[in-house]
Design an enzyme around this catalytic site. Structure first.
Site, PDB file in Angstrom:
ATOM      1  N   LYS A  79     -17.917  90.534  47.841  1.00  0.00           N
ATOM      2  CA  LYS A  79     -16.576  90.930  48.263  1.00  0.00           C
ATOM      3  C   LYS A  79     -16.344  92.432  48.077  1.00  0.00           C
ATOM      4  O   LYS A  79     -15.433  92.995  48.685  1.00  0.00           O
ATOM      5  CB  LYS A  79     -15.504  90.138  47.521  1.00  0.00           C
ATOM      6  CG  LYS A  79     -15.368  90.467  46.044  1.00  0.00           C
ATOM      7  CD  LYS A  79     -14.175  89.744  45.440  1.00  0.00           C
ATOM      8  CE  LYS A  79     -13.983  90.158  43.983  1.00  0.00           C
ATOM      9  NZ  LYS A  79     -12.791  89.561  43.379  1.00  0.00           N
ATOM     10  N   ASP A  80     -17.185  93.093  47.246  1.00  0.00           N
ATOM     11  CA  ASP A  80     -17.042  94.530  47.009  1.00  0.00           C
ATOM     12  C   ASP A  80     -17.797  95.374  48.029  1.00  0.00           C
ATOM     13  O   ASP A  80     -17.654  96.596  48.043  1.00  0.00           O
ATOM     14  CB  ASP A  80     -17.570  94.891  45.610  1.00  0.00           C
ATOM     15  CG  ASP A  80     -16.766  94.266  44.490  1.00  0.00           C
ATOM     16  OD1 ASP A  80     -15.570  93.975  44.715  1.00  0.00           O
ATOM     17  OD2 ASP A  80     -17.329  94.070  43.394  1.00  0.00           O
ATOM     18  N   THR A 124      -2.253  92.264  38.321  1.00  0.00           N
ATOM     19  CA  THR A 124      -3.436  92.294  39.188  1.00  0.00           C
ATOM     20  C   THR A 124      -3.542  93.673  39.821  1.00  0.00           C
ATOM     21  O   THR A 124      -2.532  94.328  40.065  1.00  0.00           O
ATOM     22  CB  THR A 124      -3.372  91.232  40.302  1.00  0.00           C
ATOM     23  OG1 THR A 124      -4.529  91.381  41.142  1.00  0.00           O
ATOM     24  CG2 THR A 124      -2.138  91.381  41.173  1.00  0.00           C
ATOM     25  N   SER A 126      -5.352  93.854  42.658  1.00  0.00           N
ATOM     26  CA  SER A 126      -5.712  93.501  44.030  1.00  0.00           C
ATOM     27  C   SER A 126      -4.488  93.519  44.938  1.00  0.00           C
ATOM     28  O   SER A 126      -3.515  92.804  44.691  1.00  0.00           O
ATOM     29  CB  SER A 126      -6.353  92.111  44.048  1.00  0.00           C
ATOM     30  OG  SER A 126      -6.359  91.573  45.343  1.00  0.00           O
ATOM     31  N   ARG A 128      -4.439  92.287  47.889  1.00  0.00           N
ATOM     32  CA  ARG A 128      -4.394  90.962  48.513  1.00  0.00           C
ATOM     33  C   ARG A 128      -3.678  89.953  47.622  1.00  0.00           C
ATOM     34  O   ARG A 128      -2.798  89.202  48.072  1.00  0.00           O
ATOM     35  CB  ARG A 128      -5.837  90.484  48.786  1.00  0.00           C
ATOM     36  CG  ARG A 128      -5.936  89.044  49.283  1.00  0.00           C
ATOM     37  CD  ARG A 128      -7.390  88.566  49.287  1.00  0.00           C
ATOM     38  NE  ARG A 128      -8.012  88.629  47.983  1.00  0.00           N
ATOM     39  CZ  ARG A 128      -7.892  87.684  47.046  1.00  0.00           C
ATOM     40  NH1 ARG A 128      -7.165  86.601  47.284  1.00  0.00           N
ATOM     41  NH2 ARG A 128      -8.492  87.807  45.887  1.00  0.00           N
ATOM     42  N   ARG A 129      -4.055  89.924  46.348  1.00  0.00           N
ATOM     43  CA  ARG A 129      -3.421  88.977  45.424  1.00  0.00           C
ATOM     44  C   ARG A 129      -1.942  89.288  45.249  1.00  0.00           C
ATOM     45  O   ARG A 129      -1.101  88.388  45.223  1.00  0.00           O
ATOM     46  CB  ARG A 129      -4.140  89.006  44.070  1.00  0.00           C
ATOM     47  CG  ARG A 129      -5.542  88.419  44.121  1.00  0.00           C
ATOM     48  CD  ARG A 129      -6.297  88.648  42.824  1.00  0.00           C
ATOM     49  NE  ARG A 129      -7.647  88.075  42.902  1.00  0.00           N
ATOM     50  CZ  ARG A 129      -8.703  88.564  42.260  1.00  0.00           C
ATOM     51  NH1 ARG A 129      -8.572  89.643  41.494  1.00  0.00           N
ATOM     52  NH2 ARG A 129      -9.879  87.991  42.379  1.00  0.00           N
ATOM     53  N   LYS A 130      -1.632  90.568  45.131  1.00  0.00           N
ATOM     54  CA  LYS A 130      -0.229  90.971  44.972  1.00  0.00           C
ATOM     55  C   LYS A 130       0.603  90.511  46.161  1.00  0.00           C
ATOM     56  O   LYS A 130       1.697  89.948  46.000  1.00  0.00           O
ATOM     57  CB  LYS A 130      -0.137  92.494  44.819  1.00  0.00           C
ATOM     58  CG  LYS A 130       1.290  93.019  44.732  1.00  0.00           C
ATOM     59  CD  LYS A 130       1.310  94.543  44.618  1.00  0.00           C
ATOM     60  CE  LYS A 130       2.745  95.058  44.583  1.00  0.00           C
ATOM     61  NZ  LYS A 130       2.791  96.550  44.468  1.00  0.00           N
ATOM     62  N   ARG A 146      -6.549  97.049  35.793  1.00  0.00           N
ATOM     63  CA  ARG A 146      -7.836  97.561  36.255  1.00  0.00           C
ATOM     64  C   ARG A 146      -8.891  97.416  35.166  1.00  0.00           C
ATOM     65  O   ARG A 146      -8.589  97.076  34.028  1.00  0.00           O
ATOM     66  CB  ARG A 146      -7.714  99.029  36.675  1.00  0.00           C
ATOM     67  CG  ARG A 146      -6.729  99.244  37.816  1.00  0.00           C
ATOM     68  CD  ARG A 146      -6.875 100.622  38.418  1.00  0.00           C
ATOM     69  NE  ARG A 146      -8.141 100.775  39.114  1.00  0.00           N
ATOM     70  CZ  ARG A 146      -8.349 100.380  40.365  1.00  0.00           C
ATOM     71  NH1 ARG A 146      -7.385  99.795  41.051  1.00  0.00           N
ATOM     72  NH2 ARG A 146      -9.528 100.560  40.936  1.00  0.00           N
ATOM     73  N   GLY A 147     -10.139  97.710  35.527  1.00  0.00           N
ATOM     74  CA  GLY A 147     -11.232  97.636  34.566  1.00  0.00           C
ATOM     75  C   GLY A 147     -12.133  96.447  34.827  1.00  0.00           C
ATOM     76  O   GLY A 147     -11.889  95.648  35.723  1.00  0.00           O
ATOM     77  N   ASN A 148     -13.201  96.335  34.026  1.00  0.00           N
ATOM     78  CA  ASN A 148     -14.091  95.188  34.192  1.00  0.00           C
ATOM     79  C   ASN A 148     -13.433  93.935  33.630  1.00  0.00           C
ATOM     80  O   ASN A 148     -12.339  93.983  33.076  1.00  0.00           O
ATOM     81  CB  ASN A 148     -15.470  95.461  33.557  1.00  0.00           C
ATOM     82  CG  ASN A 148     -15.385  95.695  32.057  1.00  0.00           C
ATOM     83  OD1 ASN A 148     -14.583  95.074  31.353  1.00  0.00           O
ATOM     84  ND2 ASN A 148     -16.210  96.595  31.551  1.00  0.00           N
ATOM     85  N   THR A 151     -12.382  94.030  29.910  1.00  0.00           N
ATOM     86  CA  THR A 151     -11.249  94.924  29.686  1.00  0.00           C
ATOM     87  C   THR A 151      -9.949  94.297  30.160  1.00  0.00           C
ATOM     88  O   THR A 151      -8.917  94.367  29.485  1.00  0.00           O
ATOM     89  CB  THR A 151     -11.476  96.257  30.443  1.00  0.00           C
ATOM     90  OG1 THR A 151     -12.690  96.852  29.991  1.00  0.00           O
ATOM     91  CG2 THR A 151     -10.318  97.224  30.206  1.00  0.00           C
ATOM     92  N   ARG A 152      -9.997  93.640  31.329  1.00  0.00           N
ATOM     93  CA  ARG A 152      -8.776  93.035  31.874  1.00  0.00           C
ATOM     94  C   ARG A 152      -8.296  91.853  31.031  1.00  0.00           C
ATOM     95  O   ARG A 152      -7.100  91.674  30.824  1.00  0.00           O
ATOM     96  CB  ARG A 152      -9.018  92.606  33.327  1.00  0.00           C
ATOM     97  CG  ARG A 152      -9.010  93.791  34.308  1.00  0.00           C
ATOM     98  CD  ARG A 152      -9.215  93.339  35.732  1.00  0.00           C
ATOM     99  NE  ARG A 152     -10.607  93.044  36.010  1.00  0.00           N
ATOM    100  CZ  ARG A 152     -11.031  92.094  36.838  1.00  0.00           C
ATOM    101  NH1 ARG A 152     -10.155  91.296  37.433  1.00  0.00           N
ATOM    102  NH2 ARG A 152     -12.312  91.910  37.054  1.00  0.00           N
ATOM    103  N   CYS A 237     -10.115  97.641  51.344  1.00  0.00           N
ATOM    104  CA  CYS A 237      -9.541  97.279  50.041  1.00  0.00           C
ATOM    105  C   CYS A 237      -8.027  97.426  50.005  1.00  0.00           C
ATOM    106  O   CYS A 237      -7.357  96.815  49.179  1.00  0.00           O
ATOM    107  CB  CYS A 237     -10.162  98.138  48.953  1.00  0.00           C
ATOM    108  SG  CYS A 237     -11.897  97.757  48.656  1.00  0.00           S
TER     109      CYS A 237
END
Length: 306
Positions: A79-80, A124, A126, A128-130, A146-148, A151-152, A237
């Protein structure tokens, strides 16, 4: 041919995905080793050239390492990956898909979800999610996250949010999915969510042939259809576009939508075709949506960027 060098970022999830590929290759009696790619400064200054000016935010460092011959293959969360790969790079295999769903990691309870007019704070990063969340819960507040993955999750623990949205596959692969989480069955995923893709250099036919043995036909087809839908709608994105294609018996089902960033407008489409004729279903669905007022969402997003 010597040992295949597998390029990976250093996050826990990225390493898990690269290690999975290494394990699959070993089952084919192919030797490989992981190469950890730190940052742009650690490799030759080869700038990947992406079509349409799209930059692969999460992939360009590995792409540069690939083009510099530092690694032989790169492993990505699909997806990235930009819908058009960097010049000189070829998709070699898509692995069988894990969960494509989004999940909500909640703090105390999910009572607030039963009332569309409730007030809550959800995190979030994202778009899309928002957009989909605000379409369903217009009174909620969305905080940036944000972050990995690690971290999230820590951010969720440290803040007074009601919850945060994650991809199920990312948390489940590294066994970090909290008990306090639920599937968001109503939320359509990002195109290719839950799939892992392996890329190599276009001219490296020997490596391509070895890696292509790992390709899963159904996942390859479905992710291509979803990414065709995304590309037809000129999405990236910053565009809230969702798509899910599934193979059921001898048919392919596609659900797709585009939502305005504020959640107020949403245009959806569903199509199905016999498996033998389904390759173009993503292109067709995207073209059909462009004939509706969905085009106004795309135009407004592009206008806002200028």
């Amino acid at each position: 041919m010597g040992i295949i060098k597998i390029g990976t970022r250093e996050s826990q999830l990225a390493v898990w995905q690269a290690t999975l590929v290494q394990t699959l290759l070993s089952k084919q009696h192919i030797q490989s080793e992981l190469k950890y790619i730190k940052s742009d400064g650690d490799i030759d200054l080869v700038t990947p050239l992406y079509a349409l000016g799209v930059q692969g935010v999460f992939t360009k460092t590995l792409d540069a390492a690939l083009l510099s011959n530092k690694i032989d293959i790169a492993v990505h969360s699909m997806k990235d990956v930009p819908t058009q790969l960097a010049k000189g790079i070829l998709q070699a295999a898509v692995l069988p898909r894990a969960s494509y769903q989004d999940i909500l990691v909640f703090k105390k309870n999910t009572d607030f979800l039963s009332d569309p007019q409730s007030n809550a704070v959800i995190a979030t990063s994202s778009i899309r999610r928002k957009a989909q969340w605000l379409h369903r819960y217009p009174n909620h507040t969305i905080e940036n996250l944000r972050g990995n993955v690690n971290t999230r999750l820590q951010e969720v623990a440290d803040n007074e949010w009601h919850g945060a949205i994650f991809a199920a596959a990312g948390l489940e692969r590294i066994a970090l999915r909290p008990e306090q989480s639920i599937h968001l069955d109503w939320m359509l995923p990002a195109p290719a969510q839950g799939a892992i893709v392996i890329v190599c250099r276009e001219k490296d036919t020997e490596t391509y042939q070895k890696i292509n043995q790992l390709n899963d036909f159904d996942t390859d087809l479905c992710t291509k259809i979803e990414r065709d839908f995304l590309q037809t709608l000129m999405g990236g994105c910053s565009t809230p576009i969702s798509a899910l294609a599934t193979v059921e018996r001898d048919e392919v089902y596609l659900k797709g939508n585009i939502t305005s960033p504020d959640g107020k407008l949403q245009f959806s489409i569903e199509k199905k075709k016999p498996l033998a004729h389904a390759a173009t279903i993503g292109l067709e669905a995207g073209a059909e949506l462009l004939q509706t007022d969905a085009k106004k969402i795309i135009e407004s997003i592009h206008h806002a960027k200028q």
